[in-house]
Design a protein around this motif. Structure first.
Motif, PDB file in Angstrom:
ATOM      1  N   UNK A  84       0.819  -1.200   0.000  1.00 61.58           N
ATOM      2  CA  UNK A  84       0.000   0.000   0.000  1.00 61.58           C
ATOM      3  C   UNK A  84       0.859   1.258   0.000  1.00 61.58           C
ATOM      4  N   UNK A  85       0.437   2.248  -0.787  1.00 58.26           N
ATOM      5  CA  UNK A  85       1.144   3.521  -0.749  1.00 58.26           C
ATOM      6  C   UNK A  85       1.064   4.099   0.663  1.00 58.26           C
ATOM      7  N   UNK A 101      10.257   8.732  -1.272  1.00 54.35           N
ATOM      8  CA  UNK A 101      10.017   9.186  -2.639  1.00 54.35           C
ATOM      9  C   UNK A 101       9.886   8.073  -3.644  1.00 54.35           C
ATOM     10  N   UNK A 102      10.309   6.886  -3.275  1.00 47.60           N
ATOM     11  CA  UNK A 102      10.215   5.758  -4.191  1.00 47.60           C
ATOM     12  C   UNK A 102       9.225   4.713  -3.677  1.00 47.60           C
ATOM     13  N   UNK A 103       9.379   4.310  -2.421  1.00 49.11           N
ATOM     14  CA  UNK A 103       8.490   3.298  -1.842  1.00 49.11           C
ATOM     15  C   UNK A 103       7.381   3.924  -1.010  1.00 49.11           C
ATOM     16  N   UNK A 104       7.609   5.145  -0.554  1.00 47.53           N
ATOM     17  CA  UNK A 104       6.611   5.861   0.255  1.00 47.53           C
ATOM     18  C   UNK A 104       6.897   7.354   0.184  1.00 47.53           C
ATOM     19  N   UNK A 123      -4.270  10.202  -8.245  1.00 48.51           N
ATOM     20  CA  UNK A 123      -3.345   9.666  -9.247  1.00 48.51           C
ATOM     21  C   UNK A 123      -3.170   8.146  -9.110  1.00 48.51           C
ATOM     22  N   UNK A 124      -3.914   7.406  -9.935  1.00 52.20           N
ATOM     23  CA  UNK A 124      -3.825   5.936  -9.925  1.00 52.20           C
ATOM     24  C   UNK A 124      -2.414   5.456 -10.248  1.00 52.20           C
ATOM     25  N   UNK A 125      -1.750   6.114 -11.200  1.00 55.37           N
ATOM     26  CA  UNK A 125      -0.403   5.704 -11.594  1.00 55.37           C
ATOM     27  C   UNK A 125       0.586   5.860 -10.450  1.00 55.37           C
ATOM     28  N   UNK A 126       0.467   6.951  -9.701  1.00 58.27           N
ATOM     29  CA  UNK A 126       1.346   7.158  -8.552  1.00 58.27           C
ATOM     30  C   UNK A 126       1.113   6.071  -7.506  1.00 58.27           C
ATOM     31  N   UNK A 127      -0.150   5.774  -7.223  1.00 54.52           N
ATOM     32  CA  UNK A 127      -0.455   4.721  -6.234  1.00 54.52           C
ATOM     33  C   UNK A 127       0.109   3.379  -6.690  1.00 54.52           C
TER      34      UNK A 127
END
Length: 163
Positions: A84-85, A101-104, A123-127
């Motif tokens: 999960x983000x 910034x990469x994993x969280x 932002x679905x892509x970011x999640x």
């Protein structure tokens, strides 16, 4: 620590988030629910859950707005392990520095929290990107945390030889 964190989030962040995303819902789980009286829009107290994976399956993002404390916050590794983000604070990110910034994501101020929370909701892509990186990060973190213990066990294991 957790009571302060959720009270801060509910007062300083959540009203602005639901102002921009009226359908957003905040789920609060755990023993903390017994110690809180929440009068906030779009907020549901789950209490203690018997199967934690069910709780994570109902979430799109995880927030950990902890503002003080020491050491690794295991809730963060747990959330990342479920893919999960995660949005946390600099205090919440202690011990996880190379994943920022990469994993969280990390929010330093209330405004950062509002902006990043809204961005994650939009932002679905970011999640999806954070989710994929979260799992890899948690796997690597766990492997690195367990390896010294395995090495110590192997070093101190008595080896028997049968004649």
């Amino acid at each position: 620590i957790n009571i302060d964190a959720i009270k801060y989030f509910l007062k300083e962040v959540w009203p602005e988030v639901i102002n921009k995303h009226r359908d957003a819902k905040l789920l609060i789980a755990g023993k903390i629910c017994h110690k809180l009286r929440i009068d906030s829009q779009n907020c549901e107290m789950l209490g203690e859950v018997s199967v934690i994976s069910d709780c994570y399956q109902n979430a799109d993002i995880v927030i950990n707005p902890v503002r003080f404390g020491t050491g690794l916050n295991i809730k963060n590794i747990e959330a990342l392990g479920f893919g999960l983000p995660l949005l946390t604070t600099p205090v919440g990110a202690e011990g996880l520095g190379n994943g920022i910034g990469e994993a969280f994501l990390v929010a330093k101020t209330s405004n950062d929290f509002i902006e990043q929370c809204c961005h994650l909701l939009e932002d679905d892509n970011l999640r999806q990107s954070l989710s994929s990186s979260a799992i890899k990060f948690a796997e690597s973190y766990n492997k690195n945390a367990v390896q010294p213990l395995l090495n110590a066990i192997e070093k101190h294991t008595i080896k028997w030889k049968v004649k």
